[in-house]
Design a protein around this motif. Sequence first.
Motif, PDB file in Angstrom:
ATOM      1  N   ALA A 144       0.810  -1.222   0.000  1.00  0.00           N
ATOM      2  CA  ALA A 144       0.000   0.000   0.000  1.00  0.00           C
ATOM      3  C   ALA A 144       0.837   1.263   0.000  1.00  0.00           C
ATOM      4  O   ALA A 144       0.421   2.294  -0.550  1.00  0.00           O
ATOM      5  CB  ALA A 144      -0.929   0.002   1.215  1.00  0.00           C
ATOM      6  N   ARG A 145       2.029   1.209   0.616  1.00  0.00           N
ATOM      7  CA  ARG A 145       2.847   2.406   0.792  1.00  0.00           C
ATOM      8  C   ARG A 145       4.268   2.155   0.298  1.00  0.00           C
ATOM      9  O   ARG A 145       5.067   1.483   0.957  1.00  0.00           O
ATOM     10  CB  ARG A 145       2.890   2.783   2.281  1.00  0.00           C
ATOM     11  CG  ARG A 145       1.557   3.213   2.895  1.00  0.00           C
ATOM     12  CD  ARG A 145       1.443   4.719   2.929  1.00  0.00           C
ATOM     13  NE  ARG A 145       2.542   5.339   3.636  1.00  0.00           N
ATOM     14  CZ  ARG A 145       2.591   5.539   4.961  1.00  0.00           C
ATOM     15  NH1 ARG A 145       1.581   5.161   5.738  1.00  0.00           N
ATOM     16  NH2 ARG A 145       3.639   6.126   5.513  1.00  0.00           N
ATOM     17  N   LYS A 146       4.600   2.696  -0.866  1.00  0.00           N
ATOM     18  CA  LYS A 146       5.945   2.498  -1.420  1.00  0.00           C
ATOM     19  C   LYS A 146       7.008   3.251  -0.629  1.00  0.00           C
ATOM     20  O   LYS A 146       8.201   2.955  -0.753  1.00  0.00           O
ATOM     21  CB  LYS A 146       5.975   2.935  -2.885  1.00  0.00           C
ATOM     22  CG  LYS A 146       5.017   2.156  -3.789  1.00  0.00           C
ATOM     23  CD  LYS A 146       5.278   0.660  -3.712  1.00  0.00           C
ATOM     24  CE  LYS A 146       4.323  -0.101  -4.611  1.00  0.00           C
ATOM     25  NZ  LYS A 146       4.490  -1.573  -4.479  1.00  0.00           N
ATOM     26  N   ASP A 147       6.589   4.231   0.201  1.00  0.00           N
ATOM     27  CA  ASP A 147       7.565   4.976   0.989  1.00  0.00           C
ATOM     28  C   ASP A 147       8.040   4.205   2.218  1.00  0.00           C
ATOM     29  O   ASP A 147       9.065   4.540   2.812  1.00  0.00           O
ATOM     30  CB  ASP A 147       6.964   6.314   1.438  1.00  0.00           C
ATOM     31  CG  ASP A 147       5.731   6.120   2.322  1.00  0.00           C
ATOM     32  OD1 ASP A 147       4.823   5.358   1.925  1.00  0.00           O
ATOM     33  OD2 ASP A 147       5.672   6.726   3.410  1.00  0.00           O
ATOM     34  N   ILE A 148       7.322   3.159   2.586  1.00  0.00           N
ATOM     35  CA  ILE A 148       7.673   2.400   3.785  1.00  0.00           C
ATOM     36  C   ILE A 148       8.861   1.493   3.501  1.00  0.00           C
ATOM     37  O   ILE A 148       8.836   0.680   2.580  1.00  0.00           O
ATOM     38  CB  ILE A 148       6.484   1.553   4.277  1.00  0.00           C
ATOM     39  CG1 ILE A 148       5.340   2.449   4.743  1.00  0.00           C
ATOM     40  CG2 ILE A 148       6.921   0.621   5.410  1.00  0.00           C
ATOM     41  CD1 ILE A 148       4.080   1.677   5.127  1.00  0.00           C
ATOM     42  N   GLN A 149       9.901   1.637   4.317  1.00  0.00           N
ATOM     43  CA  GLN A 149      11.077   0.773   4.212  1.00  0.00           C
ATOM     44  C   GLN A 149      11.229  -0.143   5.424  1.00  0.00           C
ATOM     45  O   GLN A 149      11.989  -1.118   5.356  1.00  0.00           O
ATOM     46  CB  GLN A 149      12.345   1.628   4.064  1.00  0.00           C
ATOM     47  CG  GLN A 149      12.378   2.478   2.798  1.00  0.00           C
ATOM     48  CD  GLN A 149      12.303   1.636   1.535  1.00  0.00           C
ATOM     49  OE1 GLN A 149      12.999   0.624   1.415  1.00  0.00           O
ATOM     50  NE2 GLN A 149      11.467   2.053   0.588  1.00  0.00           N
ATOM     51  N   CYS A 150      10.537   0.156   6.499  1.00  0.00           N
ATOM     52  CA  CYS A 150      10.658  -0.653   7.712  1.00  0.00           C
ATOM     53  C   CYS A 150       9.348  -0.581   8.497  1.00  0.00           C
ATOM     54  O   CYS A 150       8.688   0.462   8.532  1.00  0.00           O
ATOM     55  CB  CYS A 150      11.816  -0.156   8.571  1.00  0.00           C
ATOM     56  SG  CYS A 150      12.080  -1.078  10.109  1.00  0.00           S
TER      57      CYS A 150
END
Length: 259
Positions: free
Chosen positions: A110-116
């Motif tokens: 859902a969120r491509k900005d999430i890395q962790c």
Amino acid sequence: MDKTFVEDKERVIQREKQKMQRHLSVGNWTVKEKVALASRILCRHGHESGLAGQITAREAERGFFTQRLGCGMSEVQASNLLLVDEQLRIIEGTGMPNPANRFHAWLYRARKDIQCIVHTHPPYTSALSMLGVPLAVSHMDSCALYENVAFLAHWPGVPVGDEEGKLISAAMGDKSGLLLAHHGMVVVGRSVEEACVLALQFERAAQLQTIAAGAGSIRAIQPELGREARDWLLHPARLGATFGYYARRELAVAPQCIT
């Protein structure tokens, strides 16, 4: 008079942010090493709850790193992490991933900005979840989460199915934190460093809220000041330096976690 005492505050803030970018040092760790360090850091700060909770981090386009089921937070090492795809099939490593990692895949999609992603059950956050009370961000130290935490009032049960993944990812929206009723916290970050530091601040905010609520009514922060503090605390260099401080403390007692 020295112009420092009459300079515009916003100008000072921007100048100091540039200085932080130049002068604050961050560790040169791999993503796997950061996950292991974050697990140890959070464990030391009360986030350990048996085998409950998970920390995951994206690995390029292949999937995400996670600890294997049966491995407690204090036992996580870079060498015993698993790399899994979004169906939790193992790409690298041996063992079984936690089935609850399934909702992580929904958040990453859902969120491509999430890395962790950090999901834990620390005591003060869990206490608020039992009361069904949203997190109150009303102290400067917690302002990285100001207007940045959602609340899921409905407990979906053990989060191992796609239904829970849909519910949690929808409730998170564009926020960095989510308080799950009768459960715990979910925190996401643009880096492992950010997610770890935000998770520490989440539990600290819950602790302060619990103490303050027992003494009186919690006063809200002025919105413009809360946003100003949030932007200051979320500066990547500051987050990296904060993570580095906690990481050095862990490495002093458990250097094997990244060897």
